[in-house]
Design an enzyme around this catalytic site. Structure first.
Site, short mmCIF file in Angstrom:
data_model
loop_
_atom_site.label_atom_id
_atom_site.label_comp_id
_atom_site.label_asym_id
_atom_site.label_seq_id
_atom_site.Cartn_x
_atom_site.Cartn_y
_atom_site.Cartn_z
N SER A 1 -13.47 -0.03 2.08
CA SER A 1 -13.02 -1.27 1.94
C SER A 1 -14.23 -2.40 2.13
CB SER A 1 -11.71 -1.60 2.81
OG SER A 1 -11.30 -3.14 2.77
N ALA B 1 -14.19 2.54 7.71
CA ALA B 1 -13.09 3.82 7.62
C ALA B 1 -11.71 3.33 7.68
CB ALA B 1 -13.58 4.53 8.91
N ILE B 2 -11.32 2.76 6.44
CA ILE B 2 -9.99 2.45 6.23
C ILE B 2 -9.46 3.17 4.60
CG2 ILE B 2 -9.81 0.61 7.96
CD1 ILE B 2 -9.68 -1.34 5.51
N ASP B 3 -8.24 3.00 4.58
CA ASP B 3 -7.63 3.34 3.04
C ASP B 3 -7.90 4.72 2.69
OD1 ASP B 3 -7.09 0.75 3.07
OD2 ASP B 3 -8.23 -0.03 1.32
N TRP C 1 -17.74 -3.70 2.59
CA TRP C 1 -18.77 -3.02 3.38
C TRP C 1 -19.32 -1.96 2.28
CZ3 TRP C 1 -15.23 -5.33 6.49
CH2 TRP C 1 -15.81 -5.97 7.62
N ASP D 1 -1.48 7.72 3.39
CA ASP D 1 -1.60 8.51 2.25
C ASP D 1 -1.01 9.92 2.53
OD1 ASP D 1 -2.77 9.97 -0.23
OD2 ASP D 1 -4.05 11.06 1.44
N GLU E 1 -11.55 -1.73 -2.75
CA GLU E 1 -11.02 -0.87 -1.62
C GLU E 1 -9.91 -0.04 -2.20
OE1 GLU E 1 -9.81 -3.82 1.08
OE2 GLU E 1 -8.39 -4.84 -0.35
N GLY F 1 -11.28 -8.07 8.82
CA GLY F 1 -12.50 -8.63 9.14
C GLY F 1 -13.53 -7.97 9.77
N ASP G 1 0.74 -1.06 -0.12
CA ASP G 1 0.08 0.00 0.13
C ASP G 1 0.83 1.44 -0.03
OD1 ASP G 1 -2.22 -1.74 0.32
OD2 ASP G 1 -2.03 -1.65 2.46
#
Length: 320
Positions: free
Chosen positions: A171, A153-155, A173, A99, A208, A117, A41
């Site tokens: 991601s 709430a990621i990435d 969801w 980021d 994602e 997960g 990433d």
């Protein structure tokens, strides 16, 4: 025979007007690199001191530094110690998917903290004058999600657009979302709307890692589709759509909305370069570059840094 020849001519003419992403049968290899290539990433920037830096996932926010974007050295961690609040989201204080951006005279590092997960997750932010590892001051949570939410709430991926600051994230969801940020704090505005940008028609909605860039009159949403993190069995690939508005709707070259599973295939695994994804885009000396990771089939599926020039054909991105 005349009809067959005419059909072939018409097909060739049609392909000439399609974006290069739709024609790709063979993908270019990444730029040859040396040194510490292991990464996941990646987010890459050319710092004010002339060095290139790449931050990444991997138990820490790992740092790599380079003088020429070709040879990379391991340069420790973004943080000397994990902020204490990270442990609310996993037992080891493990941050993901950073980021990196620059605005208002300083560097901003967004990142996610979660566990595999679950969507009990948070995005955090830190700032630094230099952007170098070990110089970051953490400012806590930007945006969070709980198991009752329909997003994860990621990435994070941050972009300035129309005088406002925005963060794409998501991601699985139900896919990719976007919220407005307060440019002073770098955190989500109170009561921020979670705009829906992209999803898949089938569970588990395997999309994602969003990253949005502006080119010409369009905003382009890059995202990773399918499965990462399984070495040579990974099926990650990068797709893209565009919109005249940063909050969408995003569509591919056929006009299919990314909210309905659309997205032109930009880069997929080929040869030794398996599971290409976890992408970001950065600009250097007037040129756009795509950074991503791949799993090296010639090295037991080790995740490594991929860098390719990003060109534009008929207002669509193409990997060079």
């Amino acid at each position: 025979m005349k009809r067959l020849r005419l059909a072939a001519v018409l097909a060739a003419a049609l392909l000439a007007f399609l974006p290069a992403t739709a024609q790709a049968a063979d993908y270019p290899d990444p730029l040859p690199l040396t040194g510490q290539e292991i990464i996941h990433d990646p987010t890459v920037a050319h710092l004010k001191n002339g060095r290139y830096v790449a931050y990444s996932t991997g138990g820490i926010i790992g740092a790599r530094l380079s003088k020429d974007m070709k040879h990379w050295d391991d340069s420790g961690n973004a943080f000397a110690e994990p902020p204490s609040w990270w442990y609310e989201y996993n037992s080891t204080g493990d941050p993901w998917a950073p980021d990196l951006s620059f605005r208002d005279g300083k560097y901003w590092l967004y990142y996610a903290v979660s566990s595999w997960g679950t969507n009990h997750s948070a995005i955090g932010v830190a700032t630094s004058k230099s952007g170098l590892p070990g110089t970051w001051t953490d400012h806590g949570k930007v945006f969070t999600s709980e198991t009752t939410d329909t997003w994860n709430a990621i990435d994070p991926g941050v972009i300035k657009a129309d005088g406002k600051l925005w963060m794409a994230f998501g991601s699985y969801w139900t896919g990719i979302r976007m919220v407005e940020l307060d440019p002073k704090t770098g955190k989500s505005v109170p009561g921020a709307t979670a705009w829906h940008l992209a999803t898949r028609p089938d569970a588990p909605y395997a999309v994602e890692g969003p990253y949005v860039v502006k080119h010409g009159r369009y905003y382009y949403l890059f995202a990773s589709y399918d499965a990462c993190c399984s070495g040579v069995n990974s099926t990650y690939k990068i797709r893209v759509g565009r919109s005249t508005s940063v909050t969408g709707p995003y569509v591919d070259s056929t006009g299919t909305p990314m909210l309905e599973g659309g997205g032109d295939l930009l880069l997929a695994g080929h040869g030794r370069y398996v599971g290409t994804g976890g992408q970001s885009v950065f600009r250097d000396h007037g040129k756009d570059w795509l950074a991503y990771h791949y799993y090296d089939a010639d090295d037991n599926g080790t995740p490594k840094l991929g860098l390719n020039r990003l060109g534009w054909v008929h207002d669509w991105p193409v990997v060079k």
